[in-house]
Write a protein that holds these residues in place. Sequence first.
Motif, PDB file in Angstrom:
ATOM      1  N   PRO A 134     -34.843  60.307  34.815  1.00  0.00           N
ATOM      2  CA  PRO A 134     -33.942  59.164  34.741  1.00  0.00           C
ATOM      3  C   PRO A 134     -34.389  57.912  35.296  1.00  0.00           C
ATOM      4  CG  PRO A 134     -34.106  60.888  36.588  1.00  0.00           C
ATOM      5  CD  PRO A 134     -34.790  61.362  35.827  1.00  0.00           C
ATOM      6  N   PHE A 135     -33.798  56.943  35.178  1.00  0.00           N
ATOM      7  CA  PHE A 135     -34.333  55.577  35.734  1.00  0.00           C
ATOM      8  C   PHE A 135     -33.660  55.734  37.306  1.00  0.00           C
ATOM      9  CE2 PHE A 135     -33.582  50.924  36.162  1.00  0.00           C
ATOM     10  CZ  PHE A 135     -35.022  50.685  35.981  1.00  0.00           C
ATOM     11  N   THR A 136     -34.456  56.206  38.151  1.00  0.00           N
ATOM     12  CA  THR A 136     -34.177  56.355  39.745  1.00  0.00           C
ATOM     13  C   THR A 136     -35.507  56.386  40.312  1.00  0.00           C
ATOM     14  OG1 THR A 136     -34.249  58.759  39.432  1.00  0.00           O
ATOM     15  CG2 THR A 136     -32.096  57.582  39.136  1.00  0.00           C
ATOM     16  N   GLY A 137     -35.420  56.188  41.683  1.00  0.00           N
ATOM     17  CA  GLY A 137     -36.527  56.198  42.556  1.00  0.00           C
ATOM     18  C   GLY A 137     -37.782  55.495  41.913  1.00  0.00           C
ATOM     19  N   VAL A 196     -36.543  55.828  25.282  1.00  0.00           N
ATOM     20  CA  VAL A 196     -38.171  55.414  25.412  1.00  0.00           C
ATOM     21  C   VAL A 196     -38.720  56.546  26.136  1.00  0.00           C
ATOM     22  CG1 VAL A 196     -39.187  53.621  26.457  1.00  0.00           C
ATOM     23  CG2 VAL A 196     -37.021  53.019  25.313  1.00  0.00           C
ATOM     24  N   GLU A 197     -38.000  56.760  27.250  1.00  0.00           N
ATOM     25  CA  GLU A 197     -38.672  57.825  28.171  1.00  0.00           C
ATOM     26  C   GLU A 197     -38.919  59.350  27.257  1.00  0.00           C
ATOM     27  OE1 GLU A 197     -39.975  59.953  31.609  1.00  0.00           O
ATOM     28  OE2 GLU A 197     -39.955  57.909  31.083  1.00  0.00           O
ATOM     29  N   ARG A 198     -37.935  59.814  26.587  1.00  0.00           N
ATOM     30  CA  ARG A 198     -38.092  60.741  25.677  1.00  0.00           C
ATOM     31  C   ARG A 198     -39.429  60.751  24.839  1.00  0.00           C
ATOM     32  NH1 ARG A 198     -37.078  63.031  20.775  1.00  0.00           N
ATOM     33  NH2 ARG A 198     -36.428  60.976  20.111  1.00  0.00           N
ATOM     34  N   HIS A 199     -39.786  59.508  24.502  1.00  0.00           N
ATOM     35  CA  HIS A 199     -41.272  59.521  23.688  1.00  0.00           C
ATOM     36  C   HIS A 199     -42.527  59.517  24.726  1.00  0.00           C
ATOM     37  CE1 HIS A 199     -38.432  58.473  20.408  1.00  0.00           C
ATOM     38  NE2 HIS A 199     -39.615  58.438  19.688  1.00  0.00           N
ATOM     39  N   GLN A 200     -42.158  59.843  25.943  1.00  0.00           N
ATOM     40  CA  GLN A 200     -43.152  59.809  26.956  1.00  0.00           C
ATOM     41  C   GLN A 200     -44.411  58.850  26.629  1.00  0.00           C
ATOM     42  OE1 GLN A 200     -44.122  63.811  28.124  1.00  0.00           O
ATOM     43  NE2 GLN A 200     -42.053  64.605  27.397  1.00  0.00           N
ATOM     44  N   PHE A 201     -44.187  57.714  26.674  1.00  0.00           N
ATOM     45  CA  PHE A 201     -45.158  56.831  26.594  1.00  0.00           C
ATOM     46  C   PHE A 201     -45.803  56.736  28.042  1.00  0.00           C
ATOM     47  CE2 PHE A 201     -41.982  54.571  23.698  1.00  0.00           C
ATOM     48  CZ  PHE A 201     -42.805  54.437  22.651  1.00  0.00           C
ATOM     49  N   PRO A 202     -46.960  56.472  28.101  1.00  0.00           N
ATOM     50  CA  PRO A 202     -47.699  56.455  29.543  1.00  0.00           C
ATOM     51  C   PRO A 202     -47.071  55.513  30.354  1.00  0.00           C
ATOM     52  CG  PRO A 202     -49.439  56.095  27.872  1.00  0.00           C
ATOM     53  CD  PRO A 202     -47.991  56.071  26.903  1.00  0.00           C
ATOM     54  N   ILE A 254     -43.985  52.231  17.498  1.00  0.00           N
ATOM     55  CA  ILE A 254     -42.745  53.214  17.978  1.00  0.00           C
ATOM     56  C   ILE A 254     -41.520  52.711  18.909  1.00  0.00           C
ATOM     57  CG2 ILE A 254     -42.372  55.427  19.116  1.00  0.00           C
ATOM     58  CD1 ILE A 254     -45.181  56.292  18.669  1.00  0.00           C
ATOM     59  N   PHE A 255     -42.107  51.931  19.813  1.00  0.00           N
ATOM     60  CA  PHE A 255     -41.301  51.287  20.852  1.00  0.00           C
ATOM     61  C   PHE A 255     -40.360  50.219  20.163  1.00  0.00           C
ATOM     62  CE2 PHE A 255     -40.552  47.533  23.935  1.00  0.00           C
ATOM     63  CZ  PHE A 255     -39.797  48.471  24.961  1.00  0.00           C
ATOM     64  N   ASP A 256     -40.827  49.383  19.463  1.00  0.00           N
ATOM     65  CA  ASP A 256     -39.866  48.256  18.461  1.00  0.00           C
ATOM     66  C   ASP A 256     -39.041  48.979  17.805  1.00  0.00           C
ATOM     67  OD1 ASP A 256     -41.557  46.485  19.849  1.00  0.00           O
ATOM     68  OD2 ASP A 256     -42.321  45.341  18.330  1.00  0.00           O
ATOM     69  N   LYS A 257     -39.139  49.865  17.050  1.00  0.00           N
ATOM     70  CA  LYS A 257     -38.529  50.595  16.139  1.00  0.00           C
ATOM     71  C   LYS A 257     -37.269  51.508  16.964  1.00  0.00           C
ATOM     72  CE  LYS A 257     -38.177  53.704  12.245  1.00  0.00           C
ATOM     73  NZ  LYS A 257     -37.004  54.047  12.353  1.00  0.00           N
ATOM     74  N   ILE A 258     -37.768  51.850  18.130  1.00  0.00           N
ATOM     75  CA  ILE A 258     -36.625  52.465  19.004  1.00  0.00           C
ATOM     76  C   ILE A 258     -35.694  51.597  19.311  1.00  0.00           C
ATOM     77  CG2 ILE A 258     -36.188  53.371  21.260  1.00  0.00           C
ATOM     78  CD1 ILE A 258     -38.875  54.876  21.284  1.00  0.00           C
TER      79      ILE A 258
END
Length: 554
Positions: free
Chosen positions: A112-115, A72-78, A128-132
């Motif tokens: 990463p999912f930190t901080g 999900v993060e790789r797609h760089q959603f806002p 895009i998101f639902d397909k991911i």
Amino acid sequence: MTPPKEKKATADVAIIGGGPAGSTLGSLLKTYRPDLDVVILEREQFPRDHVGESLLPAACTIMDEIGVWDEVERHQFPIKVGAHYRWGATPELIEFNFLRSAEFERYERPAPFTGQRQLTTFQVDRSIFDKILLDHSRELGCRVYENTKVVKVHNEGDRVTGLETDSETIEARYYIDASGVSGILRRQFEVGIQSPTTLRNIAIWDYWQDASWAHKVGEGGTFIQVMSLGWGWIWFITIGNTRTSVGLVTPVEYFKQSGLDREEIYLKALAEEPHIVELLKNAKREHKLHADRDWSYISDRLSGENWFLAGDSCGFADPILSAGISLAMSGSRRVAYSILELERGTHDPVWIREEYDRIHKLNIGNHIRFADYWYSANAKFSDLEEYCSEIAKGAGLSLDAKEAFRWLGTGGFTDDLTAEGPSSGSYRLNDLKRTIQATSGENPEWEIGNFNHLTLNLEGATRQRSAAYRDGQVKPVESYRRGDHTLLLERFYKYAYMAISKSPWISTIIKDIKTMARRHSNLDDREMELVIFEILEAMLVEGWIEGAAITAPT
């Protein structure tokens, strides 16, 4: 000529619907039990657009749990840092920032999912998101069938015996209705729905290319925009680098009485909000106008002998709070954990189903209650005064800040252990107080600050087991239950219970809670102190403790 149907197919779990509720559930099952045979039946072919593009932070925790965060993060959603509202008692924009007073840190993406990224969330293009999410379920081993519609449900009494699609009949041991408002299993078993609110809205929206970002924070951070009109409100959600979702929510009755069609009332709304006019000045519409009814409701029950409801088939809360996907994913998490626990056979199956019903219905109800407050507190709804009055009257809501806070808390602050601090729905107690202050102009004080002496009040409460959902398990937690309120003796609530049992003096109580909490929590001192005040305030509001201001012994 229609080809003959295959005789039968079998599975351990059959999920109707491949949206965020269904895909999250399938991925969770395969994460903890890779050997389970999980089938997901989706009537559409992804990608496809869908409303509900603004998330809450709770959804990201679940993305990390199922291992899809990186993709999900790789797609760089806002990155959603919070929300800007033009609402309530002030004409200025109200800012709600998930980071509170901290500065947004720069992250090289994908991050990463930190901080701070554990505190923020996303605004997503659902196509895009639902397909991911669905593709991730497939990668984990779920058998995913798109363009596959469930045309018939076979059942014996309260037990599902098979799902008939347009190509085969699938027999499973567990069945999940994640079909959204279609509610395929809910309707099959004639499960009623309740609407504990007078909210009856319609949402009308379209997508725009090359709109300006309403607000940029660092690299990729932004705020959802919610702009109140006198007769509804507009959302403005940047869902990609160049794509924006812009929608109108207005009461169905107002829409009918306006004499306008959907296109006309949509354009009227956009033209009346200068902030939105400026943001769309150089944008191009996709001309994919959508409309749907946004009616808040809760199903009378969420499970049966071998089936569960998940996502919008359980219930729906008004989109003003951006709770849709987060509610769907958190509810699916509870369903997945319930099935995993049923597979282990450790706990009473009736208790597992009853706890899911109780807790998730309470969660949906709290979001509906919070939405009611938002609408009834909106001084800008000059054309909807009667509408807001009916909401307030139906809820028994006083707009006095103290009473409003207590009313919002009657759904239960102490039931949900998804966060360190107490919450109503997905919103922390401190956020509720900030909301009331912003919308009413009044400051609901921290009642706990008036007392230095605390005693437990367990009169009329019964000791029993309540469910906590963690690490793929439904964990029985000792608790006290009184009416609709549950005091879970877990984490900070347990520390507070033990500290107050030991000493009534608040200075000693806070010190003892900190000592116990530091063994199991990574919170810094500032955040821990806030959580402790929230915990004690929640216990006071719900009547689990009584406070007094007396002279301490020397």
